[in-house]
Motif scaffolding. Structure first.
Motif, PDB file in Angstrom:
ATOM      1  N   THR A  33       0.845  -1.180   0.000  1.00  0.00           N
ATOM      2  CA  THR A  33       0.000   0.000   0.000  1.00  0.00           C
ATOM      3  C   THR A  33       0.890   1.243   0.000  1.00  0.00           C
ATOM      4  N   MET A  34       0.649   2.112  -0.960  1.00  0.00           N
ATOM      5  CA  MET A  34       1.403   3.353  -1.074  1.00  0.00           C
ATOM      6  C   MET A  34       0.410   4.508  -1.169  1.00  0.00           C
ATOM      7  N   GLY A  35       0.755   5.620  -0.553  1.00  0.00           N
ATOM      8  CA  GLY A  35      -0.177   6.739  -0.561  1.00  0.00           C
ATOM      9  C   GLY A  35       0.507   8.072  -0.749  1.00  0.00           C
ATOM     10  N   TRP A  36      -0.296   9.036  -1.151  1.00  0.00           N
ATOM     11  CA  TRP A  36       0.122  10.429  -1.212  1.00  0.00           C
ATOM     12  C   TRP A  36      -0.730  11.209  -0.207  1.00  0.00           C
ATOM     13  N   VAL A  48      -4.537  12.071   0.310  1.00  0.00           N
ATOM     14  CA  VAL A  48      -4.969  12.506  -1.017  1.00  0.00           C
ATOM     15  C   VAL A  48      -5.385  11.302  -1.856  1.00  0.00           C
ATOM     16  N   ALA A  49      -4.522  10.293  -1.901  1.00  0.00           N
ATOM     17  CA  ALA A  49      -4.809   9.120  -2.726  1.00  0.00           C
ATOM     18  C   ALA A  49      -3.989   7.948  -2.209  1.00  0.00           C
ATOM     19  N   ASN A  96       3.968   8.120   1.066  1.00  0.00           N
ATOM     20  CA  ASN A  96       3.904   7.305   2.287  1.00  0.00           C
ATOM     21  C   ASN A  96       3.773   5.839   1.984  1.00  0.00           C
ATOM     22  N   LYS A  97       4.556   5.067   2.703  1.00  0.00           N
ATOM     23  CA  LYS A  97       4.319   3.636   2.888  1.00  0.00           C
ATOM     24  C   LYS A  97       4.117   3.515   4.391  1.00  0.00           C
ATOM     25  N   PRO A  98       3.104   2.825   4.844  1.00  0.00           N
ATOM     26  CA  PRO A  98       2.849   2.790   6.284  1.00  0.00           C
ATOM     27  C   PRO A  98       4.126   2.599   7.087  1.00  0.00           C
ATOM     28  N   GLY A  99       4.407   3.614   7.930  1.00  0.00           N
ATOM     29  CA  GLY A  99       5.605   3.605   8.750  1.00  0.00           C
ATOM     30  C   GLY A  99       6.736   4.451   8.213  1.00  0.00           C
TER      31      GLY A  99
END
Length: 111
Positions: A33-36, A48-49, A96-99
């Motif tokens: 899981t990767m996020g912005w 954001v996403a 972001n990657k969790p952590g």
């Protein structure tokens, strides 16, 4: 050790586009899981996403239909394509990657 390096921010006029990149090391973006996220001055950091390992994507209501998150496994990179930008999109954008967080890249949208 996971490291995330963002690039692609800058100054753009309202209605314009930018593409942010997040290149990862120490992790595989295509299965995680990767996020912005973004943080505007005086405001809390907000999602954001996000793109899941399955490829499923989710977006904040404020960016739906304008922003697109994607990934390139060969480059181990996650992208955020931002179209129809608005002044209220001005913020520091973080990968972001969790952590783990990247250092952030500034996006400024002028009216």
């Amino acid at each position: 050790q996971v490291q995330l390096v963002e690039s692609g921010g800058g100054l753009v006029q309202a209605g314009g586009s930018l593409r942010l990149s997040c290149t990862a090391s120490g992790t595989i973006v295509s299965i995680n899981t990767m996020g912005w996220y973004r943080q505007a001055p005086g405001k809390q950091r907000e999602l954001v996403a996000v793109i899941l390992g399955s490829g499923t994507t989710n977006y904040a209501d404020s960016v739906k239909g304008r922003f697109t998150i994607s990934r390139d496994g060969a480059k181990n990179t996650v992208y955020l394509q931002m179209d129809s930008l608005k002044p209220e999109d001005t913020a520091v954008y973080y990968c972001n990657k969790p952590g783990t967080w990247g250092q952030g890249t500034q996006v400024t949208v002028s009216s």
